[in-house]
Design a protein around this motif. Structure first.
Motif, PDB file in Angstrom:
ATOM      1  N   SER A   2       0.832  -1.202   0.000  1.00 16.38           N
ATOM      2  CA  SER A   2       0.000   0.000   0.000  1.00 16.38           C
ATOM      3  C   SER A   2       0.868   1.254   0.000  1.00 16.38           C
ATOM      4  N   GLU A  31      -3.141   6.625  -2.071  1.00 14.05           N
ATOM      5  CA  GLU A  31      -4.532   6.481  -1.643  1.00 14.05           C
ATOM      6  C   GLU A  31      -5.186   7.847  -1.430  1.00 14.05           C
ATOM      7  N   SER A  67     -14.093  -0.671  -0.980  1.00 15.97           N
ATOM      8  CA  SER A  67     -13.364  -0.266   0.222  1.00 15.97           C
ATOM      9  C   SER A  67     -14.295   0.331   1.259  1.00 15.97           C
TER      10      SER A  67
END
Length: 284
Positions: A118, A123, A277
């Motif tokens: 990640s 993000e 998500s």
């Protein structure tokens, strides 16, 4: 059938199919990425996937950008966009971008991911990109000028702590028209990776824009100082971190008619992944 933005519903469905195929190709290649793979190798995998599934030609052949190249760091000429021998490393941001044509219908898509682990900055950028997607549709429906929408998106990017990377694209585009073409052998001729037929249509449009006529481009220049134009538009907001190490984008078709506007498909990866998500967060 009712005409929608110069296309009937059957034709819009064909655009949608090509867009879905383009996204399918980059998601398939995402699963094939390995450490040490180069941008050129990733781009070739995209092309092979699409060629095997009936793609006739390309508005532009596949692009792949790794690491700080996703932020267009150090890009000072158009040649920097083309895939290089940059090797993929774990944790790198990745952008895959391609514009295939099938049966005269063209889609242009962009897809961002983090390889192997990640990436919190990526993000955050992707969350801002989703806010921008929502705003662009809202502002288009409100009939704000293309130029004003561009400026407003710039402000959203700055407020979120990022910088505008799409201003590095030729003519600083946030978006551009995609059209239907008649097929011929001429479609397979490319100039610097771009379809010669599409360039034949696009370049005169750019010249028209210089003289304040209707341009096929959507940017922050005077050629875009007009209300939304009906048509099928490939929209591609591209954001970068302030340190120039991480970039991300999406690209998809926005349909604009005389009466309304809407995204051609709400089941594109950046939307469906965000919904997934959100559901996981609620479930937790």
């Amino acid at each position: 059938m009712q005409k929608i933005a110069n296309f009937n519903q059957h034709e819009l469905d064909r655009f949608k199919d090509v867009q879905a195929l383009a996204y399918e190709s980059v998601q398939a290649v995402e699963k094939q990425l390995t450490e040490g793979m180069t941008e050129k190798e990733a781009a070739q995998l995209i092309k092979e996937y699409l060629d095997e599934r009936g793609v006739d030609s390309y508005l532009h052949k596949p692009f792949a950008w790794f690491g700080d190249r996703t932020a267009f760091t150090g890009f000072w000429s158009d040649f920097h966009f083309f895939p290089t021998n940059r090797k993929l490393e774990k944790g790198m941001p990745v952008i895959l971008d391609v514009a295939p044509t099938v049966g005269g219908y063209t889609a242009d898509i962009g897809y961002a991911l983090s390889f192997g682990q990640s990436n919190p900055v990526l993000e955050q950028i992707q969350n801002t990109l989703l806010d921008i997607r929502e705003y662009i549709l809202k502002a288009t429906l409100a009939e704000k000028t293309f130029q004003k929408i561009y400026f407003d998106v710039d402000e959203m990017i700055s407020d979120a702590g990022f910088r505008n990377a799409h201003q590095v694209y030729p003519r600083r585009v946030l978006g551009h028209r995609v059209t239907k073409t008649h097929q011929s052998l001429y479609d397979n001729v490319s100039i610097f990776g771009f379809s010669s037929r599409q360039l034949q249509w696009l370049v005169p449009g750019i010249v028209k824009g210089l003289f304040r006529q209707r341009s096929p481009l959507w940017n922050d220049l005077r050629e875009s100082d007009h209300p939304p134009l009906p048509g099928t538009w490939a929209i591609e907001p591209h954001l970068a971190s302030q340190d120039g190490q991480t970039g991300a984008k999406w690209e998809e078709i926005l349909v604009i008619t005389e009466e309304t506007a809407y995204w051609l498909d709400d089941n594109v990866p950046h939307v469906t992944q965000a919904k997934s998500s959100a559901l996981q967060t609620v479930a937790a």
